[in-house]
Design a protein around this motif. Structure first.
Motif, PDB file in Angstrom:
ATOM      1  N   ALA A  59       0.836   1.884   2.609  1.00 40.56           N
ATOM      2  CA  ALA A  59       0.211   2.014   1.292  1.00 40.56           C
ATOM      3  C   ALA A  59       0.570   3.344   0.645  1.00 40.56           C
ATOM      4  O   ALA A  59       0.814   3.421  -0.570  1.00 40.56           O
ATOM      5  N   ALA A  60       0.612   4.410   1.446  1.00 40.90           N
ATOM      6  CA  ALA A  60       0.964   5.733   0.913  1.00 40.90           C
ATOM      7  C   ALA A  60       2.415   5.761   0.441  1.00 40.90           C
ATOM      8  O   ALA A  60       2.729   6.345  -0.607  1.00 40.90           O
ATOM      9  N   LEU A  61       3.296   5.129   1.186  1.00 39.95           N
ATOM     10  CA  LEU A  61       4.699   5.050   0.755  1.00 39.95           C
ATOM     11  C   LEU A  61       4.814   4.314  -0.568  1.00 39.95           C
ATOM     12  O   LEU A  61       5.514   4.750  -1.485  1.00 39.95           O
ATOM     13  N   ALA A  62       4.110   3.193  -0.668  1.00 40.45           N
ATOM     14  CA  ALA A  62       4.169   2.392  -1.893  1.00 40.45           C
ATOM     15  C   ALA A  62       3.605   3.138  -3.091  1.00 40.45           C
ATOM     16  O   ALA A  62       4.022   2.915  -4.228  1.00 40.45           O
ATOM     17  N   ALA A  63       2.691   4.065  -2.828  1.00 43.58           N
ATOM     18  CA  ALA A  63       2.101   4.873  -3.903  1.00 43.58           C
ATOM     19  C   ALA A  63       2.948   6.104  -4.230  1.00 43.58           C
ATOM     20  O   ALA A  63       2.534   6.941  -5.023  1.00 43.58           O
ATOM     21  N   ILE A 189      10.900   6.145  13.392  1.00 40.99           N
ATOM     22  CA  ILE A 189       9.562   5.670  13.043  1.00 40.99           C
ATOM     23  C   ILE A 189       9.422   5.555  11.529  1.00 40.99           C
ATOM     24  O   ILE A 189       8.921   4.551  11.007  1.00 40.99           O
ATOM     25  N   VAL A 190       9.878   6.579  10.813  1.00 43.26           N
ATOM     26  CA  VAL A 190       9.777   6.550   9.352  1.00 43.26           C
ATOM     27  C   VAL A 190      10.593   5.399   8.773  1.00 43.26           C
ATOM     28  O   VAL A 190      10.113   4.645   7.909  1.00 43.26           O
ATOM     29  N   ASP A 191      11.818   5.236   9.239  1.00 41.33           N
ATOM     30  CA  ASP A 191      12.668   4.166   8.707  1.00 41.33           C
ATOM     31  C   ASP A 191      12.053   2.794   8.961  1.00 41.33           C
ATOM     32  O   ASP A 191      12.085   1.909   8.089  1.00 41.33           O
ATOM     33  N   GLY A 192      11.490   2.608  10.139  1.00 44.37           N
ATOM     34  CA  GLY A 192      10.829   1.347  10.429  1.00 44.37           C
ATOM     35  C   GLY A 192       9.630   1.110   9.522  1.00 44.37           C
ATOM     36  O   GLY A 192       9.419   0.003   9.016  1.00 44.37           O
ATOM     37  N   LEU A 193       8.862   2.168   9.304  1.00 44.69           N
ATOM     38  CA  LEU A 193       7.682   2.067   8.442  1.00 44.69           C
ATOM     39  C   LEU A 193       8.082   1.799   6.998  1.00 44.69           C
ATOM     40  O   LEU A 193       7.432   1.001   6.301  1.00 44.69           O
ATOM     41  N   VAL A 194       9.142   2.434   6.535  1.00 46.83           N
ATOM     42  CA  VAL A 194       9.623   2.205   5.168  1.00 46.83           C
ATOM     43  C   VAL A 194      10.026   0.739   4.991  1.00 46.83           C
ATOM     44  O   VAL A 194       9.686   0.102   3.982  1.00 46.83           O
ATOM     45  N   ASP A 195      10.739   0.188   5.962  1.00 45.40           N
ATOM     46  CA  ASP A 195      11.160  -1.211   5.849  1.00 45.40           C
ATOM     47  C   ASP A 195       9.959  -2.154   5.855  1.00 45.40           C
ATOM     48  O   ASP A 195       9.927  -3.134   5.102  1.00 45.40           O
ATOM     49  N   LEU A 196       8.959  -1.865   6.695  1.00 45.07           N
ATOM     50  CA  LEU A 196       7.745  -2.683   6.723  1.00 45.07           C
ATOM     51  C   LEU A 196       7.011  -2.596   5.385  1.00 45.07           C
ATOM     52  O   LEU A 196       6.531  -3.603   4.854  1.00 45.07           O
ATOM     53  N   ALA A 197       6.914  -1.386   4.857  1.00 41.51           N
ATOM     54  CA  ALA A 197       6.225  -1.187   3.579  1.00 41.51           C
ATOM     55  C   ALA A 197       6.967  -1.886   2.449  1.00 41.51           C
ATOM     56  O   ALA A 197       6.344  -2.469   1.544  1.00 41.51           O
ATOM     57  N   TRP A 198       8.293  -1.854   2.484  1.00 38.85           N
ATOM     58  CA  TRP A 198       9.082  -2.500   1.428  1.00 38.85           C
ATOM     59  C   TRP A 198       8.903  -4.016   1.476  1.00 38.85           C
ATOM     60  O   TRP A 198       8.847  -4.678   0.437  1.00 38.85           O
ATOM     61  N   GLN A 199       8.787  -4.567   2.686  1.00 43.23           N
ATOM     62  CA  GLN A 199       8.525  -6.005   2.810  1.00 43.23           C
ATOM     63  C   GLN A 199       7.172  -6.354   2.199  1.00 43.23           C
ATOM     64  O   GLN A 199       7.006  -7.415   1.594  1.00 43.23           O
ATOM     65  N   ALA A 200       6.200  -5.456   2.386  1.00 44.36           N
ATOM     66  CA  ALA A 200       4.843  -5.728   1.917  1.00 44.36           C
ATOM     67  C   ALA A 200       4.656  -5.440   0.431  1.00 44.36           C
ATOM     68  O   ALA A 200       3.946  -6.169  -0.269  1.00 44.36           O
ATOM     69  N   TYR A 201       5.294  -4.363  -0.066  1.00 40.56           N
ATOM     70  CA  TYR A 201       5.024  -3.899  -1.431  1.00 40.56           C
ATOM     71  C   TYR A 201       6.245  -3.898  -2.344  1.00 40.56           C
ATOM     72  O   TYR A 201       6.098  -3.790  -3.560  1.00 40.56           O
ATOM     73  N   GLY A 202       7.416  -3.997  -1.772  1.00 40.39           N
ATOM     74  CA  GLY A 202       8.635  -3.803  -2.559  1.00 40.39           C
ATOM     75  C   GLY A 202       8.815  -4.803  -3.673  1.00 40.39           C
ATOM     76  O   GLY A 202       9.221  -4.449  -4.794  1.00 40.39           O
ATOM     77  N   GLN A 203       8.519  -6.077  -3.412  1.00 41.12           N
ATOM     78  CA  GLN A 203       8.717  -7.104  -4.415  1.00 41.12           C
ATOM     79  C   GLN A 203       7.820  -6.858  -5.639  1.00 41.12           C
ATOM     80  O   GLN A 203       8.194  -7.116  -6.774  1.00 41.12           O
ATOM     81  N   GLU A 204       6.617  -6.309  -5.364  1.00 45.99           N
ATOM     82  CA  GLU A 204       5.715  -5.997  -6.473  1.00 45.99           C
ATOM     83  C   GLU A 204       6.338  -4.940  -7.377  1.00 45.99           C
ATOM     84  O   GLU A 204       6.252  -4.998  -8.601  1.00 45.99           O
ATOM     85  N   ARG A 205       7.010  -3.950  -6.746  1.00 45.17           N
ATOM     86  CA  ARG A 205       7.621  -2.875  -7.534  1.00 45.17           C
ATOM     87  C   ARG A 205       8.832  -3.383  -8.312  1.00 45.17           C
ATOM     88  O   ARG A 205       9.069  -2.974  -9.436  1.00 45.17           O
TER      89      ARG A 205
END
Length: 208
Positions: A59-63, A189-205
């Motif tokens: 959520a923080a990455l997406a924000a 860890i960061v790269d994995g988290l970024v990819d997970l966040a993009w799957q969850a929030y990226g399409q919205e952006r």
């Protein structure tokens, strides 16, 4: 991360060798990224996720929360994934101008300066144990409330104390519960988290 055939083959080998595990799908994605980056299966039993660490981090990455790292190697390691997704600002403690000090290391002073500037940021400590100690002290004094701390520095001096302080706090965190660790682990860890966040929030952006 841009995947190639060899990446997929390597991850398939990791999956077969790990076998059964107790991680959630999101946690497992982080674990396998670390093992892929290090070829060290011991990390399966060393990585620790606090409650809701991945959800809070995504959520923080997406924000577009500011990311603060301790050393340039981490900054370089995560730059491409960050730039290709949420484009969060990334600052490095060793590149932060601080007044000369003797009491603390340059990394500690730098991350302390940036933490006070971005008290709700995402903090990634991949190498400098002193930087993690500085963050834990700021959390204890309630000067900062990070969105997430990723801590993987090699630890010989006061490492356990700093990690215990982080675990006792209410701050979401991902740590290596061992002396082992390095900037490569933090970047994975960061790269994995970024990819997970993009799957969850990226399409919205993309659609916004």
């Amino acid at each position: 991360m841009e995947w190639h055939v060899t990446d997929a083959q390597s991850l398939a080998i990791i999956d077969s060798e790990i076998g059964d595990h107790i991680f959630s799908p999101a946690e497992y994605e982080i674990v396998r990224r670390v093992i892929y980056a290090t070829a060290d299966f011991e990390y399966k039993s060393l990585i620790r996720f606090s409650e809701r660490a991945l959800q809070a981090g995504a959520a923080a990455l997406a924000a577009r929360t500011t990311i603060v790292v301790d050393v340039p190697m981490v900054q370089v390691g995560i730059a491409q994934d960050i730039q290709n997704t949420f484009a969060n600002p990334v600052y490095c403690s060793l590149e932060t101008v601080t007044r000369p000090q003797k009491e603390k290391s340059r990394a500690a002073w730098g991350i302390e300066t940036l933490a006070k500037r971005y008290p709700e940021g995402i903090f990634v400590v991949g190498q400098a144990q002193t930087a993690l100690t500085a963050l834990v002290e700021l959390i204890a004094s309630e000067e900062i409330q990070p969105a997430l701390i990723i801590a993987t520095p090699v630890g010989f001096v006061n490492a356990d104390k700093a990690k215990e302080g982080l675990q006792d706090s209410q701050v979401p965190h991902i740590i290596i519960d061992s002396r082992k660790g390095n900037a490569v682990v933090a970047s994975a860890i960061v790269d994995g988290l970024v990819d997970l966040a993009w799957q969850a929030y990226g399409q919205e952006r993309v659609n916004s």
